[in-house]
Design a protein around this motif. Sequence first.
Motif, PDB file in Angstrom:
ATOM      1  N   GLU A  57      -5.900  -1.201  -3.155  1.00 55.07           N
ATOM      2  CA  GLU A  57      -6.466  -0.200  -3.728  1.00 55.07           C
ATOM      3  C   GLU A  57      -7.569   0.663  -2.872  1.00 55.07           C
ATOM      4  N   THR A  58      -8.237  -0.052  -2.090  1.00 54.46           N
ATOM      5  CA  THR A  58      -9.052   0.523  -1.149  1.00 54.46           C
ATOM      6  C   THR A  58      -8.270   1.373  -0.247  1.00 54.46           C
ATOM      7  N   ALA A  59      -7.263   0.622   0.455  1.00 50.81           N
ATOM      8  CA  ALA A  59      -6.610   1.713   1.528  1.00 50.81           C
ATOM      9  C   ALA A  59      -6.001   2.922   0.895  1.00 50.81           C
ATOM     10  N   LEU A  60      -5.207   2.459  -0.234  1.00 47.94           N
ATOM     11  CA  LEU A  60      -4.411   3.684  -0.864  1.00 47.94           C
ATOM     12  C   LEU A  60      -5.302   4.869  -1.360  1.00 47.94           C
ATOM     13  N   VAL A  61      -6.307   4.221  -2.237  1.00 50.79           N
ATOM     14  CA  VAL A  61      -7.132   5.413  -2.960  1.00 50.79           C
ATOM     15  C   VAL A  61      -8.130   5.931  -2.226  1.00 50.79           C
ATOM     16  N   GLU A  62      -8.908   5.033  -1.512  1.00 48.61           N
ATOM     17  CA  GLU A  62      -9.933   5.604  -0.407  1.00 48.61           C
ATOM     18  C   GLU A  62      -9.475   6.235   0.792  1.00 48.61           C
ATOM     19  N   GLY A  63      -8.537   5.286   1.325  1.00 47.21           N
ATOM     20  CA  GLY A  63      -7.937   5.675   2.732  1.00 47.21           C
ATOM     21  C   GLY A  63      -6.955   6.729   2.548  1.00 47.21           C
ATOM     22  N   LEU A  79       1.027  13.421  -3.259  1.00 42.72           N
ATOM     23  CA  LEU A  79       0.387  12.255  -3.832  1.00 42.72           C
ATOM     24  C   LEU A  79      -0.576  11.429  -3.034  1.00 42.72           C
ATOM     25  N   ARG A  80      -0.395  11.484  -1.666  1.00 40.79           N
ATOM     26  CA  ARG A  80      -1.274  10.682  -0.800  1.00 40.79           C
ATOM     27  C   ARG A  80      -1.224  11.302   0.598  1.00 40.79           C
ATOM     28  N   GLU A  81      -1.809  10.689   1.605  1.00 43.25           N
ATOM     29  CA  GLU A  81      -1.729  11.167   2.932  1.00 43.25           C
ATOM     30  C   GLU A  81      -1.093   9.994   3.884  1.00 43.25           C
TER      31      GLU A  81
END
Length: 313
Positions: free
Chosen positions: A115-121, A277-279
């Motif tokens: 979660e830290t890597a996906l959401v915050e990172g 959706l993400r980077e």
Amino acid sequence: MIPVLMSSGDLIADRRADYAEALLPGDPAAAADLYAQALELAPTWTAGWYRLGDIRAKFDLPDADQAFEAALATDPTDRLGASLRLDMLRERSMTDAMPPAFVEALFDQYAPRFETALVEGLAYCAPQLMAEQLQAPIGAALDLGCGTGLMGEALRPLCTTLTGWDISTEMLRAAEAKGIYEHLGKRDLNRLSPPRERWQVITAADVFIYLGALEKIIGWVALALESGGQFVFTVEEHTGPEAYVLRDTCRYAHSAHALQDLLDQAGFDSRITRAVLREDRGAPVWALVVHAVKRGPAPSAEQIDGGHAGIPA
């Protein structure tokens, strides 16, 4: 990706591998030669063969395919994903899904920092975008590839009961700790049994990047949803003529036109929108958010082909 520099069990082979790593990136040919020498001492070292293939492929050295084939031969379950790397060496993708053992091992390792890597990172926002597509209120919902429960958190206020399935034991453990699912289960989406119950909503957030061919899973969802049920999922966007491609990120991307046709054949009315959706490595990842509503009565179990759900006729 999964770390591959695990011990070969032979101290001399390990030492040569260490020397090889020290030569990178300056002298890849010498590094590959040292790995080949190490593998003469430890010929069943799967991680060594994978790393040799990785070096040869990255630096355009010959025989990368032979190294990946050797890695696959020493580990037919393919925990390191050698078959994917072989596929990436071809002009056109031949695999239609990632090896289950590879996906399971990847996410078992990834779970503690997921979660830290996906959401915050990586600024991941698929669950929020998907939840916006849903028409509430919802009775029973099934979260395919639930991971640590990010999609479940978005679903929980909208549904009466929530079930989550994932291939990774560690991901399921993290999801269970949140206390948002009534039921959790370990499932391989490539090998789902015919459904014995019906859901009003089925979701799959950032899950189908690990599946190329989607006929089987979409057919299964068509069996598992109630008439009028909603199926919401995301895929990475592919704009070429192929239905899907395997990218160098080891993720599949799908085309909107192929998805639209497939869903229509399976008995869905669908709406597809583009979104970031993400980077990935600082660049936006464009994806497709799909909201599909099942038409007509539920298909029968007789429409299952060979023990697996197929596209209803």
